[in-house]
Structure formats: structure tokens, C-alpha cells
Design a protein around this motif. Structure first.
Motif, PDB file in Angstrom:
ATOM      1  N   ARG A   1     -11.172   9.548   9.444  1.00 43.34           N
ATOM      2  CA  ARG A   1     -10.615   9.670  10.797  1.00 43.34           C
ATOM      3  C   ARG A   1      -9.099   9.439  10.771  1.00 43.34           C
ATOM      4  NH1 ARG A   1     -14.007   8.980  15.201  1.00 43.34           N
ATOM      5  NH2 ARG A   1     -12.308   7.888  16.250  1.00 43.34           N
ATOM      6  N   ARG A   2      -8.406  10.214   9.968  1.00 40.63           N
ATOM      7  CA  ARG A   2      -6.995   9.934   9.702  1.00 40.63           C
ATOM      8  C   ARG A   2      -6.094  10.163  10.905  1.00 40.63           C
ATOM      9  NH1 ARG A   2      -8.797  12.728   5.312  1.00 40.63           N
ATOM     10  NH2 ARG A   2      -7.630  14.628   5.800  1.00 40.63           N
ATOM     11  N   THR A   3      -6.571  10.899  11.920  1.00 46.87           N
ATOM     12  CA  THR A   3      -5.754  11.119  13.108  1.00 46.87           C
ATOM     13  C   THR A   3      -6.074  10.130  14.227  1.00 46.87           C
ATOM     14  OG1 THR A   3      -7.345  12.732  13.971  1.00 46.87           O
ATOM     15  CG2 THR A   3      -5.540  13.570  12.588  1.00 46.87           C
ATOM     16  N   SER A   4      -7.000   9.210  13.963  1.00 44.21           N
ATOM     17  CA  SER A   4      -7.418   8.259  14.984  1.00 44.21           C
ATOM     18  C   SER A   4      -6.611   6.962  14.886  1.00 44.21           C
ATOM     19  CB  SER A   4      -8.910   7.946  14.828  1.00 44.21           C
ATOM     20  OG  SER A   4      -9.314   6.909  15.700  1.00 44.21           O
TER      21      SER A   4
ATOM     22  N   GLY B   1     -13.772  -1.460   5.098  1.00 44.20           N
ATOM     23  CA  GLY B   1     -13.127  -2.038   6.270  1.00 44.20           C
ATOM     24  C   GLY B   1     -12.642  -0.965   7.207  1.00 44.20           C
ATOM     25  N   VAL B   2     -11.731  -1.345   8.089  1.00 43.92           N
ATOM     26  CA  VAL B   2     -11.189  -0.414   9.063  1.00 43.92           C
ATOM     27  C   VAL B   2      -9.718  -0.756   9.292  1.00 43.92           C
ATOM     28  CG1 VAL B   2     -11.887  -1.860  11.021  1.00 43.92           C
ATOM     29  CG2 VAL B   2     -11.517   0.599  11.357  1.00 43.92           C
ATOM     30  N   ARG B   3      -8.933   0.262   9.543  1.00 41.68           N
ATOM     31  CA  ARG B   3      -7.497   0.100   9.785  1.00 41.68           C
ATOM     32  C   ARG B   3      -7.191   0.446  11.237  1.00 41.68           C
ATOM     33  NH1 ARG B   3      -2.797   3.506   9.525  1.00 41.68           N
ATOM     34  NH2 ARG B   3      -0.953   2.373   8.772  1.00 41.68           N
ATOM     35  N   PHE B   4      -6.716  -0.561  11.994  1.00 45.76           N
ATOM     36  CA  PHE B   4      -6.235  -0.345  13.351  1.00 45.76           C
ATOM     37  C   PHE B   4      -4.709  -0.286  13.293  1.00 45.76           C
ATOM     38  CE2 PHE B   4     -10.157  -2.774  13.619  1.00 45.76           C
ATOM     39  CZ  PHE B   4     -10.914  -2.032  14.520  1.00 45.76           C
TER      40      PHE B   4
ATOM     41  N   TRP C   1      -8.014   4.099  14.866  1.00 46.39           N
ATOM     42  CA  TRP C   1      -8.785   3.243  13.960  1.00 46.39           C
ATOM     43  C   TRP C   1      -9.401   4.115  12.883  1.00 46.39           C
ATOM     44  CZ3 TRP C   1     -14.164   3.735  13.565  1.00 46.39           C
ATOM     45  CH2 TRP C   1     -14.774   4.529  14.550  1.00 46.39           C
ATOM     46  N   GLN C   2      -9.241   3.683  11.652  1.00 46.88           N
ATOM     47  CA  GLN C   2      -9.596   4.502  10.507  1.00 46.88           C
ATOM     48  C   GLN C   2     -10.453   3.692   9.533  1.00 46.88           C
ATOM     49  OE1 GLN C   2      -5.726   5.455   8.989  1.00 46.88           O
ATOM     50  NE2 GLN C   2      -5.187   6.768  10.721  1.00 46.88           N
ATOM     51  N   PRO C   3     -11.756   3.945   9.461  1.00 41.06           N
ATOM     52  CA  PRO C   3     -12.586   3.272   8.450  1.00 41.06           C
ATOM     53  C   PRO C   3     -12.113   3.657   7.043  1.00 41.06           C
ATOM     54  CG  PRO C   3     -13.935   4.330  10.125  1.00 41.06           C
ATOM     55  CD  PRO C   3     -12.527   4.836  10.319  1.00 41.06           C
ATOM     56  N   PHE C   4     -12.294   2.752   6.104  1.00 35.63           N
ATOM     57  CA  PHE C   4     -11.909   3.064   4.727  1.00 35.63           C
ATOM     58  C   PHE C   4     -12.867   2.423   3.746  1.00 35.63           C
ATOM     59  CE2 PHE C   4      -9.604  -0.898   5.574  1.00 35.63           C
ATOM     60  CZ  PHE C   4      -9.866  -1.645   4.436  1.00 35.63           C
ATOM     61  N   VAL C   5     -12.901   2.991   2.567  1.00 34.71           N
ATOM     62  CA  VAL C   5     -13.603   2.417   1.422  1.00 34.71           C
ATOM     63  C   VAL C   5     -12.609   2.355   0.268  1.00 34.71           C
ATOM     64  CG1 VAL C   5     -15.901   3.194   2.111  1.00 34.71           C
ATOM     65  CG2 VAL C   5     -14.459   4.689   0.722  1.00 34.71           C
TER      66      VAL C   5
ATOM     67  N   GLU D   1       0.836  -1.204   0.000  1.00 37.21           N
ATOM     68  CA  GLU D   1       0.000   0.000   0.000  1.00 37.21           C
ATOM     69  C   GLU D   1       0.868   1.250   0.000  1.00 37.21           C
ATOM     70  OE1 GLU D   1      -3.846   0.427   2.281  1.00 37.21           O
ATOM     71  OE2 GLU D   1      -2.608   1.884   3.384  1.00 37.21           O
ATOM     72  N   VAL D   2       0.493   2.185  -0.846  1.00 36.46           N
ATOM     73  CA  VAL D   2       1.175   3.472  -0.926  1.00 36.46           C
ATOM     74  C   VAL D   2       0.241   4.549  -0.396  1.00 36.46           C
ATOM     75  CG1 VAL D   2       2.331   5.131  -2.415  1.00 36.46           C
ATOM     76  CG2 VAL D   2       2.425   2.694  -2.973  1.00 36.46           C
ATOM     77  N   LYS D   3       0.625   5.204   0.694  1.00 34.69           N
ATOM     78  CA  LYS D   3      -0.175   6.279   1.264  1.00 34.69           C
ATOM     79  C   LYS D   3       0.020   7.549   0.438  1.00 34.69           C
ATOM     80  CE  LYS D   3      -1.199   4.145   5.328  1.00 34.69           C
ATOM     81  NZ  LYS D   3      -0.505   2.885   5.040  1.00 34.69           N
ATOM     82  N   LEU D   4      -1.093   8.203   0.101  1.00 35.11           N
ATOM     83  CA  LEU D   4      -1.101   9.443  -0.656  1.00 35.11           C
ATOM     84  C   LEU D   4      -1.642  10.574   0.225  1.00 35.11           C
ATOM     85  CD1 LEU D   4      -2.543   8.030  -3.997  1.00 35.11           C
ATOM     86  CD2 LEU D   4      -0.135   8.399  -3.410  1.00 35.11           C
ATOM     87  N   PRO D   5      -1.513  11.804  -0.204  1.00 34.34           N
ATOM     88  CA  PRO D   5      -2.034  12.921   0.597  1.00 34.34           C
ATOM     89  C   PRO D   5      -3.555  12.878   0.734  1.00 34.34           C
ATOM     90  CG  PRO D   5      -0.437  13.688  -1.032  1.00 34.34           C
ATOM     91  CD  PRO D   5      -0.735  12.270  -1.370  1.00 34.34           C
ATOM     92  N   ALA D   6      -4.053  13.573   1.748  1.00 36.37           N
ATOM     93  CA  ALA D   6      -5.489  13.808   1.967  1.00 36.37           C
ATOM     94  C   ALA D   6      -6.282  12.542   2.222  1.00 36.37           C
ATOM     95  CB  ALA D   6      -6.089  14.559   0.775  1.00 36.37           C
ATOM     96  N   GLY D   7      -5.644  11.510   2.798  1.00 38.12           N
ATOM     97  CA  GLY D   7      -6.352  10.298   3.163  1.00 38.12           C
ATOM     98  C   GLY D   7      -6.492   9.269   2.071  1.00 38.12           C
ATOM     99  N   PHE D   8      -5.922   9.498   0.909  1.00 40.14           N
ATOM    100  CA  PHE D   8      -6.009   8.542  -0.189  1.00 40.14           C
ATOM    101  C   PHE D   8      -4.830   7.556  -0.136  1.00 40.14           C
ATOM    102  CE2 PHE D   8      -8.517  12.127  -1.697  1.00 40.14           C
ATOM    103  CZ  PHE D   8      -9.640  11.483  -2.195  1.00 40.14           C
TER     104      PHE D   8
END
Length: 202
Positions: free
Chosen positions: A107-110, A163-166, A112-116, A52-59
Motif C-alpha cells: 500500500r505504498r500510496t497510503s 509491522g506497519v508504517r504510519f 499507512w503501509q504494512p511491511f515485512v 532506512e534507505v528507500k529503494l524502488p518498487a516498495g523495497f
């Protein structure tokens, strides 16, 4: 082989992506729907690797390489006067899937972060088929066995995930549900595929 090159190329791009965070890990899970439909004898799990490659603004961009063992057995019989026959068709295959997903995290500062996520998946399956026919008549019985091997054409499907990312520091756990609608599917696997997956990345 072009599937492997596609995945390798994405990994290479991920590793040279300037200023981005790259996570590498393992992913596995179980199918929620039958893999082959009637008389499904596939292994009840799917496993592989993930980048996984993290991009700006939560993408983010995610690429996976997933393996599963698929299989089914069919039985056929007929009778014509004093002659009868019974046939068995046993199919076993090694299926590789290569999903490519674009994702968005909330919820990028949490912790746990839900994602689609949504994107495309590519699949190819190497099949081994064994045909066995036993024929019975007044003179006795005979059995013939033949085997064939083949590989399905490259299949393309549309994929969605939720899903969600812990996460804790560099370690993250990602439980998720994923649905793929395959286009021109082969004769051993279904068009609709629903999975529960659990990823671990570093």
C-alpha cells in the motif's frame, strides 16, 4: 569494534545512495520473551538508532544499532557434614545488536503501509561477573569475592519483522514485531528473541 564499523559503513552508503530517500531516526521497545531465562534481571527495554534507505518498487534497506542492559543472578549451596557453603554469581552486561534488514512495503500510496522484513543481526555483549562464596564451619565463617570481565564472540542471527508504517510528510512511526533466532548464543542470553519495537524516523 568491527560491529561499529559495519554500521558506520552502511550509514555512509545510505547517505551517498544516488536518487534514494534516506530516513534517520530512533527505535526502542520491550522484549516479549525473557532475555536470560531463569531469574532474568535485564532492563525491560531496548533502545537505539535506525537508518532506512528507500529503494524502488516498495523495497527498502534498514540498519539499526540497539542497546540493552542484561543481567541475571544465580544461587548455589551445598553441605558436607559440619561444613556448608553458599555461592552467588551475579552477571551484568551491555549488549549491542546490529540488525540489517531488507524490507518490502505494501500500500505504498497510503498513509499507512504494512511491511515485512528479513535479514541478519549481529550481537556482542560485554560481561561483568561477580562471584561471592560464604563458607560456614565450626571455626567460623569466611567470604570470598572475585570479579571477572569478558566480551562474548560475535554472534549472528536470522531476523524477521512485521509491522506497519504510519507517515505524515517526512515523519513516520513504525510499530513492529521482530523475531531473531541466534546461532551460537552466549551463556547469558537466549537463542530465541522476540521484541516489540516502535521506530520514529525523519
Amino acid at each position: 569494534m568491527r560491529n561499529y564499523f559495519l554500521f558506520t559503513a552502511l550509514v555512509a552508503v545510505a547517505n551517498i545512495a544516488s536518487g534514494q530517500t534516506v530516513s534517520v531516526g530512533a527505535i526502542g521497545g520491550v522484549p516479549i520473551t525473557d532475555t536470560t531465562g531463569t531469574d532474568d534481571q535485564s532492563r525491560p527495554y531496548i533502545v537505539g538508532g535506525s537508518v532506512e534507505v528507500k529503494l524502488p518498487a516498495g523495497f527498502a534497506l534498514e540498519a539499526d544499532a540497539l542497546y540493552r542492559r542484561v543481567g541475571t543472578t544465580g544461587y548455589f549451596g551445598y553441605a558436607d557434614g559440619t561444613v556448608s557453603a553458599f555461592s552467588t554469581v551475579r552477571e551484568r552486561g551491555n549488549a549491542w545488536e546490529f540488525p540489517l534488514l531488507g524490507k518490502y512495503y505494501f500500500r505504498r500510496t497510503s498513509a499507512w503501509q504494512p511491511f515485512v522484513g528479513t535479514g541478519f543481526a549481529f550481537r556482542t555483549t560485554g560481561l561483568n561477573e561477580t562471584f561471592s562464596t560464604s563458607t560456614f564451619n565450626p571455626a567460623g565463617s569466611t567470604t570470598t569475592i572475585s570479579q571477572t570481565s569478558s566480551r562474548t564472540p560475535l554472534e549472528v542471527g536470522a531476523t524477521v519483522a512485521v509491522g506497519v508504517r504510519f507517515h505524515y510528510k517526512r515523519v513516520a512511526i513504525l510499530p513492529q514485531f521482530r523475531y531473531t533466532r541466534w546461532g551460537d548464543t552466549n551463556f547469558i542470553t537466549r537463542n530465541n528473541e522476540t521484541l516489540f519495537l516502535l521506530g520514529v524516523t525523519f
